[in-house]
Design a protein around this motif. Structure first.
Motif, PDB file in Angstrom:
ATOM      1  N   PRO A 237     -48.541 -54.986  25.876  1.00 29.60           N
ATOM      2  CA  PRO A 237     -49.914 -54.961  26.399  1.00 29.60           C
ATOM      3  C   PRO A 237     -49.976 -55.211  27.900  1.00 29.60           C
ATOM      4  CG  PRO A 237     -49.763 -56.302  24.403  1.00 29.60           C
ATOM      5  CD  PRO A 237     -48.357 -55.984  24.806  1.00 29.60           C
ATOM      6  N   LEU A 238     -50.867 -54.492  28.555  1.00 26.32           N
ATOM      7  CA  LEU A 238     -51.184 -54.718  29.954  1.00 26.32           C
ATOM      8  C   LEU A 238     -52.575 -55.350  30.034  1.00 26.32           C
ATOM      9  CD1 LEU A 238     -49.951 -51.322  31.491  1.00 26.32           C
ATOM     10  CD2 LEU A 238     -48.690 -53.474  31.264  1.00 26.32           C
ATOM     11  N   ARG A 239     -52.958 -55.731  31.200  1.00 22.52           N
ATOM     12  CA  ARG A 239     -54.274 -56.335  31.381  1.00 22.52           C
ATOM     13  C   ARG A 239     -54.909 -55.814  32.659  1.00 22.52           C
ATOM     14  NH1 ARG A 239     -50.494 -60.635  32.331  1.00 22.52           N
ATOM     15  NH2 ARG A 239     -50.502 -61.326  34.516  1.00 22.52           N
ATOM     16  N   PRO A 240     -56.204 -56.027  32.848  1.00 25.49           N
ATOM     17  CA  PRO A 240     -56.835 -55.595  34.098  1.00 25.49           C
ATOM     18  C   PRO A 240     -56.080 -56.174  35.294  1.00 25.49           C
ATOM     19  CG  PRO A 240     -58.502 -56.241  32.509  1.00 25.49           C
ATOM     20  CD  PRO A 240     -57.183 -56.607  31.900  1.00 25.49           C
ATOM     21  N   GLY A 241     -55.855 -55.347  36.278  1.00 30.11           N
ATOM     22  CA  GLY A 241     -55.027 -55.726  37.407  1.00 30.11           C
ATOM     23  C   GLY A 241     -53.660 -55.078  37.364  1.00 30.11           C
ATOM     24  N   ASP A 242     -53.330 -54.479  36.210  1.00 27.31           N
ATOM     25  CA  ASP A 242     -52.028 -53.830  36.037  1.00 27.31           C
ATOM     26  C   ASP A 242     -52.083 -52.331  36.313  1.00 27.31           C
ATOM     27  OD1 ASP A 242     -50.849 -56.190  35.286  1.00 27.31           O
ATOM     28  OD2 ASP A 242     -50.973 -55.798  33.143  1.00 27.31           O
ATOM     29  N   GLU A 243     -53.119 -51.870  36.987  1.00 31.37           N
ATOM     30  CA  GLU A 243     -53.306 -50.424  37.143  1.00 31.37           C
ATOM     31  C   GLU A 243     -52.109 -49.737  37.795  1.00 31.37           C
ATOM     32  OE1 GLU A 243     -57.104 -52.069  36.124  1.00 31.37           O
ATOM     33  OE2 GLU A 243     -55.630 -52.652  37.655  1.00 31.37           O
ATOM     34  N   ALA A 244     -51.442 -50.389  38.728  1.00 32.18           N
ATOM     35  CA  ALA A 244     -50.333 -49.737  39.431  1.00 32.18           C
ATOM     36  C   ALA A 244     -49.164 -49.427  38.508  1.00 32.18           C
ATOM     37  CB  ALA A 244     -49.853 -50.608  40.593  1.00 32.18           C
ATOM     38  N   VAL A 245     -49.000 -50.227  37.455  1.00 31.01           N
ATOM     39  CA  VAL A 245     -47.889 -49.984  36.522  1.00 31.01           C
ATOM     40  C   VAL A 245     -48.363 -49.278  35.266  1.00 31.01           C
ATOM     41  CG1 VAL A 245     -46.560 -51.943  37.376  1.00 31.01           C
ATOM     42  CG2 VAL A 245     -48.117 -52.276  35.449  1.00 31.01           C
ATOM     43  N   ALA A 246     -49.645 -49.030  35.146  1.00 33.54           N
ATOM     44  CA  ALA A 246     -50.217 -48.426  33.938  1.00 33.54           C
ATOM     45  C   ALA A 246     -50.165 -46.908  34.031  1.00 33.54           C
ATOM     46  CB  ALA A 246     -51.654 -48.899  33.734  1.00 33.54           C
TER      47      ALA A 246
END
Length: 520
Positions: A237-246
């Motif tokens: 799982p990713l979370r908000p703030g992880d957009e660069a790795v998403a």
């Protein structure tokens, strides 16, 4: 700041999809270009080996490997993969007729619509597992099963164009019978977070009309040196703030800037096939470094969307279909290990001991319980959108937890049976070329029959290869984390268990006992 994808402006960049009627469910647009290629549909082993000579950049230590098929660390495992392709291309029972093309295609790419389809997929996985006796961990059917699961529900990408890309990609790997690895985790010790907090993990560093530029490391591409394509994404799982790795995409193993950094290949250090009988089953593992790699837009499945990047695995049948292959492979492996132990017990005359037979019986029961769990997963198919199904996730994750916690104990019992026999053998088979040491070898085994002594020697070497060697140590660690860290695997079971129906029985019991006691 990410620039906007040109796909959002209607630029047509897709190249994978074969032209089909527009009425097809989950169809791509009929305006797509058919690529100028001849689809293989069912790849042969020879075709696979030739395909690896494509200029890929594989490093072992500081050495760049010119041709993995000729390297002592990869040549044998590559031939094992070739045998897998030959197994399918020579057996019609391991194929199906793909409705979109009318062609016979590997069952690896069948999008299941019934329990019968799941059984067909199991037969393919078992046939491939038996080629390596379950010892070739992430064989080509593992990640391909995941992409096939994603193609059952492409809208999980959260974007119509990316959904189209994903379907096209599934068609591309299906029609060319490709071997996929995947890199879906950050480097060990990396923390998920905003791009400023991710130092060496792969991240998006820019976009252009040519595609999305990425830089950094992704883990852990098992079979990375031997595959055709690498699926890149986020299986945690990713979370908000992880957009660069998403970001999620498919990339060719020989794409410019893709660096495949292999761990030490055990097969490169074998003494002989008798002393190291499992060397050809070391599919190796690799860190993937993306050196400013530009991923074409038509290969992007998710961009700038933490929820969708993880959702590709868990909000589609991907994770379930992929783990089904893992459990079927483990079944073949444990059955083989148990059979080798039994043969060794017979050869060394300890299998007749009632206590030892009790141990064998307990281990055999575990193997059959695993087999029952594998069958149970497909006996009650779980329904997904568009009429597709997968194995039942409650049984699936129960199996994952059981495998994670039990396999080490299973291997330990094998080590107990082997005892010190592995250390009482000659260093290697060269002892048999010397008349004097050969005579001592026969005396050690209390026989004048060289074939009998050699049979025992080979069984001991085989058992040591599975439970005591460096490769065995890697495999034991691998099984422990095959479905992810233990706490993640247990959390999946917690999230998929049918708590509602279980707790309903508690409520019913409490209500009944309260009524019996006259409590209002």
């Amino acid at each position: 700041m990410l620039t906007e994808s040109p796909l959002r402006h209607g630029v047509e960049l897709n190249k994978f999809c074969v032209r089909e009627p527009a009425s097809r469910v989950n169809d791509c647009s009929d305006r797509r270009i058919i690529p100028e290629r001849t689809a293989l549909m069912l790849r042969t082993g020879d075709e696979y080996l030739v395909s690896l000579q494509d200029g890929r950049q594989v490093y072992v230590g500081g050495n760049l490997i010119d041709d993995v098929t000729a390297h002592p660390g990869f040549g044998g495992p590559a031939k094992t993969v070739a045998r897998l392709f030959d197994r399918t291309s020579s057996d019609p029972s391991l194929t199906y007729v793909e409705p979109e093309t009318g062609e016979k295609t590997s069952l690896n790419f069948l999008r299941p619509r019934s329990g019968e389809d799941l059984t067909l997929r199991r037969q393919l996985h078992m046939a491939w597992s038996e080629v390596s006796n379950g010892l070739f961990g992430r064989s080509p059917d593992h990640v391909a099963a995941m992409v096939t699961g994603m193609a059952c529900r492409p809208e999980a990408t959260g974007n119509d164009r990316y959904a189209e890309n994903l379907l096209n990609y599934w068609r591309h790997i299906r029609d060319n019978d490709l071997y996929l690895s995947f890199a879906v985790l950050p480097p060990a010790g990396s923390k998920s977070g905003a791009s400023s907090a991710v130092e060496n993990a792969m991240r998006v560093v820019g976009t252009s009309s040519a595609g999305v530029k990425v830089r950094g490391f992704k883990m852990l591409a098992t079979g990375g040196a031997l595959c055709h394509e690498i699926l890149v994404g986020n299986a945690q799982p990713l979370r908000p703030g992880d957009e660069a790795v998403a970001v999620s995409f498919g990339i060719q193993a020989n794409h410019p800037g893709v660096k495949i950094l292999s761990r030490k290949p055990y097969a490169a250090h074998v003494t002989s096939r008798i002393d190291d009988p499992l060397a050809d089953y070391d599919e190796s593992d690799a860190a993937i470094y993306f050196d400013d790699v530009v991923v074409p837009w038509d290969r992007i499945f998710v961009l700038d969307d933490p929820k969708a990047s993880y959702g590709l695995f868990v909000e589609t049948p991907a994770h379930t279909l992929g783990n089904a292959q893992a459990h079927i492979r483990l079944l073949a492996k444990m059955r083989f290990m148990l059979a080798v132990a039994k043969r060794l017990g017979d050869a060394l005359d300890f299998a007749s001991n009632p206590t030892v037979q009790g141990v064998f019986g307990g281990l055999a029961a575990r193997v059959k319980m695993l087999e029952a769990s594998v069958i149970a997963q497909e006996s009650r198919p779980e329904q997904w959108d568009h009429g597709f199904v997968s194995q039942d996730r409650q049984f699936m994750y129960a199996n994952s937890n059981w495998s994670m916690e039990y396999f080490s104990d299973f291997a330990t019992e094998m080590r107990r049976m082997l005892a010190s026999h592995a250390f009482q053998q000659p260093a290697d088979v060269s002892a048999f070329d010397n008349e004097y040491t050969r005579r001592l070898f026969l005396e050690l085994h209390r026989t004048d029959d060289f074939e009998v002594a050699m049979g025992r020697y080979r069984l001991i070497r085989l058992m040591w290869g599975m439970v005591g060697s460096e490769l065995a140590s890697r495999n034991n660690q691998y099984e422990l984390f095959y479905a992810g860290p233990p706490h993640v695997t247990r959390s999946r079971m917690y999230g998929n268990f049918d708590w509602e129906s279980a707790e309903a029985r508690v409520d019913e019991f409490l209500a009944q006992t309260a009524a019996d006691d006259g409590v209002a």
